[in-house]
Design a protein around this motif. Structure first.
Motif, PDB file in Angstrom:
ATOM      1  N   GLN A   1       0.825  -1.204   0.000  1.00 53.55           N
ATOM      2  CA  GLN A   1       0.000   0.000   0.000  1.00 53.55           C
ATOM      3  C   GLN A   1       0.865   1.263   0.000  1.00 53.55           C
ATOM      4  OE1 GLN A   1      -3.089  -0.197   2.883  1.00 53.55           O
ATOM      5  NE2 GLN A   1      -3.976   1.786   2.390  1.00 53.55           N
ATOM      6  N   GLN A   2       0.423   2.289  -0.754  1.00 54.11           N
ATOM      7  CA  GLN A   2       1.128   3.566  -0.848  1.00 54.11           C
ATOM      8  C   GLN A   2       0.189   4.707  -0.450  1.00 54.11           C
ATOM      9  OE1 GLN A   2       2.458   3.721  -4.918  1.00 54.11           O
ATOM     10  NE2 GLN A   2       3.743   1.891  -4.725  1.00 54.11           N
ATOM     11  N   GLU A   3       0.769   5.862  -0.168  1.00 54.42           N
ATOM     12  CA  GLU A   3      -0.047   7.023   0.195  1.00 54.42           C
ATOM     13  C   GLU A   3      -0.843   7.507  -1.015  1.00 54.42           C
ATOM     14  OE1 GLU A   3       1.825  10.242   2.160  1.00 54.42           O
ATOM     15  OE2 GLU A   3       2.805   8.979   3.669  1.00 54.42           O
ATOM     16  N   HIS A   4      -2.072   7.908  -0.740  1.00 55.01           N
ATOM     17  CA  HIS A   4      -2.954   8.393  -1.801  1.00 55.01           C
ATOM     18  C   HIS A   4      -3.463   9.777  -1.435  1.00 55.01           C
ATOM     19  CE1 HIS A   4      -5.661   6.488   1.196  1.00 55.01           C
ATOM     20  NE2 HIS A   4      -6.400   7.565   0.948  1.00 55.01           N
ATOM     21  N   ASP A   5      -4.068  10.446  -2.425  1.00 52.17           N
ATOM     22  CA  ASP A   5      -4.717  11.738  -2.181  1.00 52.17           C
ATOM     23  C   ASP A   5      -6.003  11.783  -2.991  1.00 52.17           C
ATOM     24  OD1 ASP A   5      -5.490  14.296  -1.592  1.00 52.17           O
ATOM     25  OD2 ASP A   5      -3.606  15.249  -2.163  1.00 52.17           O
ATOM     26  N   THR A   6      -7.122  11.831  -2.291  1.00 55.14           N
ATOM     27  CA  THR A   6      -8.431  11.881  -2.955  1.00 55.14           C
ATOM     28  C   THR A   6      -9.196  13.152  -2.618  1.00 55.14           C
ATOM     29  OG1 THR A   6      -9.337  10.620  -1.086  1.00 55.14           O
ATOM     30  CG2 THR A   6      -8.657   9.363  -3.031  1.00 55.14           C
ATOM     31  N   ASN A   7      -8.522  14.116  -1.996  1.00 55.94           N
ATOM     32  CA  ASN A   7      -9.197  15.320  -1.499  1.00 55.94           C
ATOM     33  C   ASN A   7      -8.863  16.519  -2.385  1.00 55.94           C
ATOM     34  OD1 ASN A   7     -10.373  17.389  -0.059  1.00 55.94           O
ATOM     35  ND2 ASN A   7      -9.516  16.765   1.920  1.00 55.94           N
ATOM     36  N   ILE A   8      -9.862  17.029  -3.095  1.00 53.56           N
ATOM     37  CA  ILE A   8      -9.636  18.168  -3.987  1.00 53.56           C
ATOM     38  C   ILE A   8      -9.221  19.414  -3.213  1.00 53.56           C
ATOM     39  CG2 ILE A   8     -12.024  19.013  -4.002  1.00 53.56           C
ATOM     40  CD1 ILE A   8     -11.697  19.535  -7.015  1.00 53.56           C
ATOM     41  N   GLU A   9      -9.571  19.499  -1.945  1.00 52.68           N
ATOM     42  CA  GLU A   9      -9.179  20.658  -1.137  1.00 52.68           C
ATOM     43  C   GLU A   9      -7.656  20.767  -1.017  1.00 52.68           C
ATOM     44  OE1 GLU A   9     -11.004  23.031  -0.057  1.00 52.68           O
ATOM     45  OE2 GLU A   9     -13.014  22.233  -0.405  1.00 52.68           O
ATOM     46  N   ASN A  10      -6.977  19.640  -1.105  1.00 48.46           N
ATOM     47  CA  ASN A  10      -5.511  19.647  -1.050  1.00 48.46           C
ATOM     48  C   ASN A  10      -4.886  20.087  -2.368  1.00 48.46           C
ATOM     49  OD1 ASN A  10      -5.768  18.588   1.525  1.00 48.46           O
ATOM     50  ND2 ASN A  10      -5.517  16.466   0.846  1.00 48.46           N
ATOM     51  N   LYS A  11      -5.712  20.223  -3.408  1.00 49.84           N
ATOM     52  CA  LYS A  11      -5.185  20.453  -4.752  1.00 49.84           C
ATOM     53  C   LYS A  11      -5.596  21.805  -5.322  1.00 49.84           C
ATOM     54  CE  LYS A  11      -3.553  16.170  -5.628  1.00 49.84           C
ATOM     55  NZ  LYS A  11      -2.311  15.815  -6.303  1.00 49.84           N
TER      56      LYS A  11
ATOM     57  N   VAL B   1      -8.434   8.722  -8.045  1.00 50.72           N
ATOM     58  CA  VAL B   1      -9.795   8.227  -8.265  1.00 50.72           C
ATOM     59  C   VAL B   1      -9.896   7.782  -9.721  1.00 50.72           C
ATOM     60  CG1 VAL B   1     -10.824   9.745  -6.523  1.00 50.72           C
ATOM     61  CG2 VAL B   1     -10.661  10.523  -8.905  1.00 50.72           C
ATOM     62  N   PHE B   2     -10.991   7.077 -10.035  1.00 51.79           N
ATOM     63  CA  PHE B   2     -11.231   6.747 -11.436  1.00 51.79           C
ATOM     64  C   PHE B   2     -11.625   8.011 -12.192  1.00 51.79           C
ATOM     65  CE2 PHE B   2     -13.418   5.075 -15.163  1.00 51.79           C
ATOM     66  CZ  PHE B   2     -12.571   4.048 -15.530  1.00 51.79           C
ATOM     67  N   THR B   3     -11.441   7.991 -13.498  1.00 54.43           N
ATOM     68  CA  THR B   3     -11.795   9.134 -14.334  1.00 54.43           C
ATOM     69  C   THR B   3     -13.280   9.461 -14.207  1.00 54.43           C
ATOM     70  OG1 THR B   3     -10.145   8.368 -15.933  1.00 54.43           O
ATOM     71  CG2 THR B   3     -11.710  10.049 -16.678  1.00 54.43           C
ATOM     72  N   PRO B   4     -13.641  10.724 -13.951  1.00 53.22           N
ATOM     73  CA  PRO B   4     -15.059  11.088 -14.015  1.00 53.22           C
ATOM     74  C   PRO B   4     -15.642  10.803 -15.406  1.00 53.22           C
ATOM     75  CG  PRO B   4     -13.760  12.825 -12.987  1.00 53.22           C
ATOM     76  CD  PRO B   4     -12.782  11.856 -13.576  1.00 53.22           C
ATOM     77  N   GLN B   5     -16.947  10.841 -15.501  1.00 52.68           N
ATOM     78  CA  GLN B   5     -17.608  10.519 -16.760  1.00 52.68           C
ATOM     79  C   GLN B   5     -18.837  11.398 -16.938  1.00 52.68           C
ATOM     80  OE1 GLN B   5     -18.478   6.371 -17.195  1.00 52.68           O
ATOM     81  NE2 GLN B   5     -19.230   6.549 -19.267  1.00 52.68           N
ATOM     82  N   ASP B   6     -19.203  11.621 -18.188  1.00 51.80           N
ATOM     83  CA  ASP B   6     -20.378  12.436 -18.478  1.00 51.80           C
ATOM     84  C   ASP B   6     -21.587  11.923 -17.695  1.00 51.80           C
ATOM     85  OD1 ASP B   6     -18.811  13.789 -20.238  1.00 51.80           O
ATOM     86  OD2 ASP B   6     -19.750  13.031 -22.054  1.00 51.80           O
TER      87      ASP B   6
ATOM     88  N   MET C   1     -16.744  10.482   0.353  1.00 53.80           N
ATOM     89  CA  MET C   1     -15.413   9.887   0.323  1.00 53.80           C
ATOM     90  C   MET C   1     -14.779   9.947   1.718  1.00 53.80           C
ATOM     91  SD  MET C   1     -12.752   8.665  -1.466  1.00 53.80           S
ATOM     92  CE  MET C   1     -12.792   9.165  -3.210  1.00 53.80           C
ATOM     93  N   ASP C   2     -14.272   8.813   2.179  1.00 54.60           N
ATOM     94  CA  ASP C   2     -13.439   8.808   3.380  1.00 54.60           C
ATOM     95  C   ASP C   2     -11.999   8.919   2.896  1.00 54.60           C
ATOM     96  OD1 ASP C   2     -11.811   8.128   5.575  1.00 54.60           O
ATOM     97  OD2 ASP C   2     -13.433   6.955   6.482  1.00 54.60           O
ATOM     98  N   HIS C   3     -11.420  10.093   3.055  1.00 50.64           N
ATOM     99  CA  HIS C   3     -10.103  10.338   2.475  1.00 50.64           C
ATOM    100  C   HIS C   3      -9.006   9.531   3.161  1.00 50.64           C
ATOM    101  CE1 HIS C   3     -11.726  13.377  -0.114  1.00 50.64           C
ATOM    102  NE2 HIS C   3     -12.225  14.057   0.905  1.00 50.64           N
ATOM    103  N   LYS C   4      -9.261   9.069   4.377  1.00 48.60           N
ATOM    104  CA  LYS C   4      -8.277   8.217   5.045  1.00 48.60           C
ATOM    105  C   LYS C   4      -8.066   6.935   4.245  1.00 48.60           C
ATOM    106  CE  LYS C   4      -7.368   5.711   9.356  1.00 48.60           C
ATOM    107  NZ  LYS C   4      -7.878   5.387  10.717  1.00 48.60           N
ATOM    108  N   PHE C   5      -9.157   6.397   3.697  1.00 48.47           N
ATOM    109  CA  PHE C   5      -9.086   5.162   2.921  1.00 48.47           C
ATOM    110  C   PHE C   5      -9.133   5.423   1.411  1.00 48.47           C
ATOM    111  CE2 PHE C   5     -11.074   4.065   7.000  1.00 48.47           C
ATOM    112  CZ  PHE C   5     -10.188   3.105   7.454  1.00 48.47           C
ATOM    113  N   GLY C   6      -9.467   6.657   1.013  1.00 49.11           N
ATOM    114  CA  GLY C   6      -9.605   6.953  -0.411  1.00 49.11           C
ATOM    115  C   GLY C   6     -10.739   6.181  -1.040  1.00 49.11           C
TER     116      GLY C   6
END
Length: 743
Positions: free
Chosen positions: A133-143, A346-351, A662-667
């Protein structure tokens, strides 16, 4: 060529009986010989690598046929990393089971195939997989500070136009100003039908894939390129679809895995995703929007600035037209629009229904409401003062625009004049009453499409095209168009779709199917009519000798002279006299770019909403919604109304309930089920009214239709938000409107 008998009539769905009796078959319901079952295993981590798949343990279970994973798939079949399906965004598409890299939570990492569904599910539950397992980032607030402007790469995406005028100076000079951020989180499509594929093994490397998709041709193109199949060896069928909303525009991994397993095992295979796995691909992206509006002393817009930042995956640059609408919907000479992406694990968003516009119109229309209050103007009057007579983004006139009629007719029918402008001023007992309104604009576009028609000796007409019906009424309106142009009763016409053996058609999306396939059906029926006229003129004593196609019309199963309707020939007699069992014709349709290029072509709508809010509990009830829509010629007022009704319900959902947490701890999306991903039920939906303001527009396409599936959603969430402010005095700028935001 015909008189109007069917177009515009409130016709019931021709596919209705098949659906209510259960004879309509969906992708995972086709029974084929020697069927095996696949169960997808999803990654429990958001980022990392697979170090070991302990496949030998489950392969020892009797009846387990194979475990497909990155350890045995790359040598079997694959495709170039730059290959894109027909509607893919820029970047490299996700390739299931290609390597040991995990890029998002719930990524498909293995497929267990067994003789029975229950055994495949059990074997998948005991399969051990080791991870790093590696560190992930799923929080747009961080970006927020890592946004980038996307390049071109997705069909239909238009970069925002360059700034016009001097937006910053106009902001400084404005009499009234508002500057705010508007947010909505991730939303998932959640159609009732799960994604699934039944692959029938026909022998010698030939397959038929029954797949849940909004475009069988797109799926066929995808599969043939990946697996090196010819189109003759890879037939794709989708006859019915239990909802798509954009989730079926791209081929999903279920079809890839099912075809992979079928080709390797040389037998039929079915793969169906679970409800939880329906959250593992595509979604409306989490989006942050920043708006600055300023007005002149007379209440006209002095400046409009709109910037959006939304998420994409690490491997594709998914783009939407979020901000462009703001430079088009209202008259403003000083405009600045900006659009950026940021990459998350995350997976790519979609229309997702009205992609980009549903997002952008929420921010714009709530900001317009705030600006109206700041300027001391009625929100409807403020919009009419800033009515755009042309598309300033393109500096082109509209091919047609009846938005002003939508405003006036909708307001009159709704009773907008009874609104006291002061927030918290209207009550119904202990309930605060609020009125809100908003508007929307959506593209009216046409794609290339083809159709085939065949008339038999019994007077029955069969028309085919490889389009889709995702529940919108395609079967019905194409039957109406064919019956109209051949002058036949509806019961004499059959329209078939959803098969790659049929003439090619685009994916069903963008509200372009009626315009695209409908025009192809019209052209095909006209071509068939010309053939029939020539045969009729060869009949002994024919009253049609010497007549051109413009001289005749097809009515009531006859070809008759326009100038003398008594001079006619029955279609059945034409075929019998010719000795032909059937007469066939095929044709295609493309947009007339020369005719359309000087214009901007769009549908418009105006939404009026009443809410009632419990002052003590903060509970919100959307008690009335009126949606006035101008979308060109309406082919079927019944199915069109149903489309808008569905859009309104979705708008209520978007405003009040819909949120993927989203639980960003688990992504990981935590409410990936129907129990906790809240959508409206009967008790949430009250009085809904739909008005159609018809437009005459022969520029958009020969039928004059603009499409209605997307535009009906626009403005609904914003109008509800605005009504909640009017009722409570509390301005909500982040969807959904939960109780805590009103306390």
């Amino acid at each position: 060529m015909s008189t109007t008998n069917h177009i515009g009539k409130p016709t019931s769905r021709v596919d209705g009986p098949a659906k209510v009796t259960g004879s309509a078959k969906y992708a995972a319901e086709f029974q084929v010989p020697n069927l095996a079952y696949g169960w997808v295993i999803s990654s429990p981590i958001a980022k990392g690598k697979i170090t070991k798949v302990h496949a030998e343990e489950v392969l020892a279970i009797p009846g387990v046929l194979e475990v497909f994973s990155h350890e045995n798939v790359p040598s079997l079949a694959w495709f170039d990393k730059n290959y894109k399906d027909d509607v893919a965004p820029g970047g490299s598409p996700f390739r299931p089971l290609h390597n040991n890299e995990i890029m998002f939570s719930q990524q498909p990492i293995a497929l267990v195939v067994a003789d029975t569904l229950e055994l495949a599910r059990y074997a998948a539950s005991v399969l051990r997989i080791d991870y790093d397992q590696q560190e992930h980032d799923t929080n747009i607030e961080n970006k927020r500070d890592e946004g980038f402007e996307p390049g071109r790469g997705k069909t239909g995406w238009m970069p925002p136009p360059p700034p016009r005028g001097n937006p910053e100076k106009a902001w400084d000079d404005s009499v009234h100003r508002i500057e705010q951020e508007y947010v909505h989180g991730t939303q998932h499509h959640n159609p009732m039908e799960l994604f699934g594929t039944t692959v029938e093994w026909r022998g010698d490397g030939k397959i038929t894939a029954y797949d849940k998709t909004q475009g069988v041709v797109n799926v066929q193109n995808y599969l043939t390129k990946i697996f090196g199949l010819s189109k003759d060896d890879c037939r794709v069928i989708n006859l019915y679809m239990g909802g798509g909303f954009g989730s079926g525009l791209r081929p999903q991994y279920s079809v890839f895995l099912a075809v992979l397993a079928s080709l390797e095992l040389k037998r039929s295979v079915r793969v169906t995703l679970t409800r939880q796995q329906m959250f593992s691909f595509g979604h409306r992206p989490h989006t942050l929007q920043y708006m600055k509006l300023g007005t002149n002393p007379d209440g006209t817009l002095a400046t409009l600035q709109h910037h959006a930042l939304h998420e994409t995956s690490q491997f594709e640059d998914y783009t939407e037209n979020v901000v462009n609408w703001s430079g088009m919907l209202y008259q403003c000479d000083n405009v600045k629009l900006g659009y950026q992406l940021t990459k998350l694990d995350v997976f790519t968003p979609q229309d997702m229904r009205a992609p980009g516009a549903a997002t952008g119109s929420f921010a714009l229309e709530v900001a317009m409401d705030e600006m109206a209050y700041a300027a001391g103007l009625d929100p409807l009057d403020f919009r009419i003062r800033n009515y755009a007579e042309k598309d300033q983004n393109l500096d082109k006139p509209f091919s047609s625009k009846k938005l002003r009629d939508c405003y006036h007719l909708g307001a009159a029918k709704f009773g907008w004049d009874k609104r006291n402008p002061e927030p918290r001023s209207m009550r119904d007992g202990n309930l605060l009453v609020g009125y809100g309104m908003a508007g929307g604009v959506w593209d009216a576009s046409q794609q290339k499409a083809a159709a085939k028609a065949s008339l038999t000796m019994d007077g029955k007409l069969l028309v085919t095209s490889a389009t889709a019906d995702i529940g919108t009424g395609t079967y019905t309106i194409m039957t109406q168009i064919a019956a109209e142009y051949m002058g036949l009763p509806l019961e004499a016409v059959t329209f078939k779709l959803g098969d790659t053996d049929m003439p090619e058609a685009p994916v069903q999306g963008g509200s372009w199917t009626a315009a695209s396939v409908g025009t192809a059906v019209k052209n095909t029926c006209e071509a068939l009519g010309e053939k029939l006229l020539k045969l009729a003129q060869k009949m002994e004593g024919s009253p049609l000798k010497g007549a051109s196609i413009e001289d005749v019309q097809f009515v009531n199963g006859q070809i008759r002279l326009r100038k003398d309707p008594n001079e006619a020939v029955v279609l059945r007699d034409v075929l019998q006299a010719s000795g032909e069992d059937k007469v066939e014709a095929d044709s295609s349709a493309m947009p007339n770019m020369i005719k359309q290029q000087p214009y901007s072509m769009h549908s418009h709508n105006a939404v009026f909403v009443e809410v009632k809010v419990d002052e003590e509990l903060g509970t919100v009830h959307v008690t009335r919604v009126l949606n006035a829509v101008a979308a060109g010629r309406i082919i079927n007022t019944k199915t069109a109304r149903s489309q808008v009704l569905g859009s309104i319900v979705w708008g209520i959902s978007m405003a009040m309930m819909e949120e993927t947490v989203m639980d960003h701890k688990f992504g990981r999306y935590m409410n990936h089920n129907y129990a906790e991903y809240h959508i409206p039920v009967q008790a949430d939906v009250h009085d809904i009214e739909v008005l159609f303001v018809e437009e005459e527009d022969d520029i958009v396409n020969p039928l004059g239709v603009k499409g209605i599936g997307e535009v009906g959603l626009l403005g609904v969430a914003a109008a509800i938000t605005n009504a909640v402010y009017h009722a409570t005095g509390k301005r909500v700028r982040e969807l959904p409107i939960m109780l805590d935001k009103l306390l």
